[in-house]
Design an enzyme around this catalytic site. Structure first.
Site, PDB file in Angstrom:
ATOM      1  N   LYS A  22     -33.278   2.828  -3.787  1.00 31.75           N
ATOM      2  CA  LYS A  22     -34.607   2.604  -4.384  1.00 31.75           C
ATOM      3  C   LYS A  22     -35.503   3.812  -4.199  1.00 31.75           C
ATOM      4  O   LYS A  22     -36.136   4.282  -5.147  1.00 31.75           O
ATOM      5  CB  LYS A  22     -35.264   1.367  -3.748  1.00 31.75           C
ATOM      6  CG  LYS A  22     -36.724   1.211  -4.126  1.00 31.75           C
ATOM      7  CD  LYS A  22     -37.418   0.127  -3.337  1.00 31.75           C
ATOM      8  CE  LYS A  22     -37.879   0.527  -1.993  1.00 31.75           C
ATOM      9  NZ  LYS A  22     -39.284   0.881  -1.798  1.00 31.75           N
ATOM     10  N   ASN A  23     -35.575   4.324  -2.983  1.00 35.22           N
ATOM     11  CA  ASN A  23     -36.543   5.397  -2.731  1.00 35.22           C
ATOM     12  C   ASN A  23     -36.157   6.716  -3.397  1.00 35.22           C
ATOM     13  O   ASN A  23     -37.030   7.506  -3.761  1.00 35.22           O
ATOM     14  CB  ASN A  23     -36.752   5.580  -1.225  1.00 35.22           C
ATOM     15  CG  ASN A  23     -37.554   4.429  -0.631  1.00 35.22           C
ATOM     16  OD1 ASN A  23     -38.167   3.656  -1.369  1.00 35.22           O
ATOM     17  ND2 ASN A  23     -37.545   4.295   0.673  1.00 35.22           N
ATOM     18  N   CYS A 117     -46.039  -1.606   0.764  1.00 34.63           N
ATOM     19  CA  CYS A 117     -46.073  -2.539   1.882  1.00 34.63           C
ATOM     20  C   CYS A 117     -47.214  -2.223   2.832  1.00 34.63           C
ATOM     21  O   CYS A 117     -47.499  -1.062   3.110  1.00 34.63           O
ATOM     22  CB  CYS A 117     -44.754  -2.466   2.643  1.00 34.63           C
ATOM     23  SG  CYS A 117     -43.424  -3.291   1.780  1.00 34.63           S
ATOM     24  N   ARG A 122     -51.170   4.409   6.214  1.00 30.76           N
ATOM     25  CA  ARG A 122     -50.492   5.184   5.180  1.00 30.76           C
ATOM     26  C   ARG A 122     -51.403   6.177   4.437  1.00 30.76           C
ATOM     27  O   ARG A 122     -51.601   6.082   3.225  1.00 30.76           O
ATOM     28  CB  ARG A 122     -49.784   4.247   4.189  1.00 30.76           C
ATOM     29  CG  ARG A 122     -48.882   3.271   4.899  1.00 30.76           C
ATOM     30  CD  ARG A 122     -47.991   2.499   3.970  1.00 30.76           C
ATOM     31  NE  ARG A 122     -46.770   3.213   3.622  1.00 30.76           N
ATOM     32  CZ  ARG A 122     -45.768   2.683   2.949  1.00 30.76           C
ATOM     33  NH1 ARG A 122     -45.845   1.453   2.529  1.00 30.76           N
ATOM     34  NH2 ARG A 122     -44.697   3.391   2.674  1.00 30.76           N
ATOM     35  N   ASP A 304     -37.387   1.859   8.227  1.00 33.26           N
ATOM     36  CA  ASP A 304     -37.076   0.782   7.276  1.00 33.26           C
ATOM     37  C   ASP A 304     -35.953  -0.135   7.764  1.00 33.26           C
ATOM     38  O   ASP A 304     -35.637  -1.136   7.114  1.00 33.26           O
ATOM     39  CB  ASP A 304     -36.710   1.363   5.905  1.00 33.26           C
ATOM     40  CG  ASP A 304     -37.942   1.856   5.157  1.00 33.26           C
ATOM     41  OD1 ASP A 304     -39.072   1.666   5.656  1.00 33.26           O
ATOM     42  OD2 ASP A 304     -37.781   2.436   4.056  1.00 33.26           O
ATOM     43  N   ARG A 396     -38.691  -6.439  -4.319  1.00 32.86           N
ATOM     44  CA  ARG A 396     -39.179  -5.083  -4.598  1.00 32.86           C
ATOM     45  C   ARG A 396     -38.086  -4.053  -4.353  1.00 32.86           C
ATOM     46  O   ARG A 396     -38.086  -2.996  -4.987  1.00 32.86           O
ATOM     47  CB  ARG A 396     -40.370  -4.746  -3.682  1.00 32.86           C
ATOM     48  CG  ARG A 396     -41.658  -5.424  -4.053  1.00 32.86           C
ATOM     49  CD  ARG A 396     -42.801  -4.848  -3.252  1.00 32.86           C
ATOM     50  NE  ARG A 396     -42.627  -3.407  -3.138  1.00 32.86           N
ATOM     51  CZ  ARG A 396     -43.061  -2.662  -2.142  1.00 32.86           C
ATOM     52  NH1 ARG A 396     -43.717  -3.212  -1.150  1.00 32.86           N
ATOM     53  NH2 ARG A 396     -42.848  -1.374  -2.114  1.00 32.86           N
TER      54      ARG A 396
END
Ligand code: UD1
Length: 429
Positions: A22-23, A117, A122, A304, A396
């Site tokens: 995904k990233n 998230c 962040r 993660d 997600r």
């Protein structure tokens, strides 16, 4: 609201196929509109975050064609706008990659502040510092707006190792004039994957995967065909599911090197891990022993994977300590886990875990993407039935999570309301 109903207590056994990262995919999708030629991307995960980004790119005129579920053809020559607003784009963190990509290509971009998230404050100061070092003017009002007459290579020392800032600066610098050097760069596999992708489009990026990345700007980028790397975190999640449920799972289509920090911890706590070229098998047949884990930038243990290892260590013998050093607010799921019988005390960025022999099923709620997946693992290991709320977080970043778990023997179903939960209970009892 969609929920998972889960009957736990059975070991997960079998093979699971891992999808594209995904990233990495998010960065690659954003970068794909940096050329006016057509780009073909394969092994694209079909998850909510990538779909939101594709929708955003389409909203400014990019031509997106899905050839099949995991293959997408993109052409950025039809883009007519560089402003991304609206609530939907706030849902994803990676919206900020559109800044780096479009600033590089059009020397101007405007994007709403990123969401994603809620796992800490962040900030994006390092992204902004990088854009400014390339000569862009960055204004922060309700939106982040960046523009430049022309971008000129710069020398940037990141104050913190940031995946997002490294990727964003790399994209903008790929089309800047002259050389950019990023020091203290992130080394995550998806940073390397984006560099490889940009290089396949004609960029000149060297050193990705080390602390120092050198980018020599080129005038323009061209078409390419590219396949996204396998998802390190999806793979790690299934590896931990094997450990926690006392199962035997072969995780296929992975790059074992990317999983080394996870493999090392699993072996330390008593699992057997067998690696082959593109698969990893995790067998958990002995009682798990305790250990210490600290999350760190790659090649350290990934933040993660922190909730998934905590859920597993809470079922081990003795006391374990997990220290979260990347995000300050990443233990929110511990309250939910306590409802299932876990004994964990959180002090600041440290979780002190006293292992218990079993979880018991409970009604719990996913607070974010990775913690959501970790709670599903807990429910699969638990005695009895659990209901996990807010599974949209999990969607997600995990494609067909429930279906893949069912293939491993899990009793898990997506349900929409209390009536369906009752039916599930009747079916599995
Ligand atoms: C990315 C990943 C996320 C992962 C994280 C760390 C994506 C879309 N998300 O997030 O899944 O958990 O890397 O591996 O790829 N920081 C600053 N200033 C900045 C940027 C970051 O102080 O300008 C800090 C953050 O608060 C955090 C640390 O740096 O403490 C690392 O963050 P970063 O690597 O940037 O994470 P993301 O790119 O947001």
């Amino acid at each position: 609201m969609e929920q998972y109903a889960i009957k736990g207590g059975n070991p997960l056994v079998g093979e699971v196929e891992i999808g594209g990262a995904k990233n990495a995919a998010l960065a690659i999708l954003a970068a794909s509109i940096m050329t006016d030629e057509t780009v073909l991307i394969e092994n694209m995960p079909d998850v909510r975050d990538t779909n939101v980004l594709l929708q955003a790119m389409e909203s400014v005129g990019a031509t997106i064609e899905r050839l099949d579920r995991h293959t997408v053809r993109i052409n950025g020559s039809t883009i007519h706008d560089v402003v991304f607003e609206g609530n939907y784009i706030k849902k994803i963190r990676a919206s900020y990659y559109l800044l780096g990509a479009l600033l590089g290509k059009y020397k101007r971009a405007e994007v709403v502040f990123p969401g994603g998230c809620n796992i800490g404050s962040r900030p994006i100061d390092q992204h902004i510092k990088g854009f400014r070092a390339l000569g862009a003017k960055v204004d922060l009002g309700g939106m982040i707006s960046a523009q430049a007459d022309h971008l000129k290579g710069g020398h940037i020392y990141l104050d913190v190792v940031s995946v997002g800032a490294t990727i964003n600066i790399m994209m903008a610098a790929a089309l800047a004039e002259g050389q950019t050097i990023i020091e203290n760069a992130a080394k995550e596999p998806h940073v390397v994957d984006l560099a490889n992708f940009l290089n396949s489009m004609g960029a000149n990026i060297k050193g990705a995967g080390t602390d120092v990345i050198r980018i020599r700007g080129v005038e323009k980028l061209h078409k390419t065909e590219y396949s996204v790397i396998p998802d390190q975190i999806e793979a790690g999640t299934f590896m931990l599911a094997a450990a926690a449920t006392k199962g035997d799972i072969t995780v296929k289509n992975v790059i074992p090197k990317h999983l080394e920090s996870i493999t090392a911890k699993l072996m330390e706590i008593g699992c057997e891990v067998e690696e082959s070229d593109d698969a990893v098998r995790v067998v958990s047949s002995k009682p798990l022993s305790h250990t210490q884990v600290k999350t760190l930038p790659y090649p350290g243990f990934p933040t993660d994977m922190q909730p998934q290892i905590t859920v597993t260590l809470a079922l081990s013998n003795g006391s374990s300590i997990v220290t979260e050093s990347i995000f300050e607010n990443r233990f929110k799921y511990v309250d939910e886990l306590t409802k299932m019988g876990a004994s964990i005390k959180v002090e600041g960025s440290t979780a002190i875990i006293n292992g218990v022999s079993k979880y018991v099923g409970a009604h719990i709620s996913a607070p974010d993407l990775r913690a959501g997946a970790a709670l599903v693992i807990a429910a699969l290991a638990a005695d009895g039935i659990s209901v996990v709320d807010d599974v949209f977080y999990i969607e997600r970043g995990y494609e067909d999570f429930d279906a893949k778990l069912r293939m491993l023997g899990a009793q898990i179903e997506k349900v929409a309301d209390e009536k369906e939960v009752k039916k599930f209970k009747l079916r599995v009892s």
